[in-house]
Design an enzyme around this catalytic site. Structure first.
Site, short mmCIF file in Angstrom:
data_model
loop_
_atom_site.label_atom_id
_atom_site.label_comp_id
_atom_site.label_asym_id
_atom_site.label_seq_id
_atom_site.Cartn_x
_atom_site.Cartn_y
_atom_site.Cartn_z
N HIS A 8 0.84 -1.20 0.00
CA HIS A 8 0.00 0.00 0.00
C HIS A 8 0.88 1.25 0.00
O HIS A 8 0.61 2.20 -0.74
CB HIS A 8 -0.92 0.01 1.22
CG HIS A 8 -1.65 1.29 1.41
ND1 HIS A 8 -2.65 1.70 0.54
CD2 HIS A 8 -1.52 2.25 2.35
CE1 HIS A 8 -3.10 2.89 0.95
NE2 HIS A 8 -2.43 3.24 2.04
N ALA A 9 1.91 1.26 0.83
CA ALA A 9 2.82 2.41 0.90
C ALA A 9 3.48 2.67 -0.45
O ALA A 9 3.58 3.82 -0.90
CB ALA A 9 3.88 2.18 1.98
#
Length: 109
Positions: free
Chosen positions: A79-80
């Site tokens: 996600h990052a």
């Protein structure tokens, strides 16, 4: 085998990428309103934040690679990385939009 916690590093990437995106959009709003000084300052902050996010990402990858833990990549890290990539594209496009607004208004940098 050593455990590497990617959560803090991933959150650093997300935080700084989020700051970069917010600053970039604030820069665009300022420039659209004719406030070029604020726009330039916000864009400078956006570029600084995205650089910090990229460095945090590089450091996280280095730690994982040094410890041979590339298989420990988790959903938060993915996600990052997605957030960082989307932000980098947004910042680049917003720089161009700000430049176009300045050109249309005849503002020299």
């Amino acid at each position: 085998m050593e455990f590497i916690d990617t959560e803090i590093d991933s959150m650093q990437i997300i935080m700084h990428a989020g700051n970069a995106k917010s600053n970039a959009y604030e820069a665009l709003i300022a420039v659209k309103g004719g406030d070029y000084v604020t726009g330039d300052a916000k864009m400078k902050s956006a570029k600084e934040e995205i650089l910090i996010a990229h460095r945090a990402h590089a450091e996280l990858l280095r730690k994982l690679a040094d410890a041979d833990h590339m298989r420990d990549v988790d959903l938060l890290m993915v996600h990052a990385e997605g957030h960082l990539s989307a932000t980098a594209i947004a910042v680049d496009l917003i720089v161009e939009l700000c430049n176009l607004h300045k050109k249309i208004e005849g503002v020299n940098e």
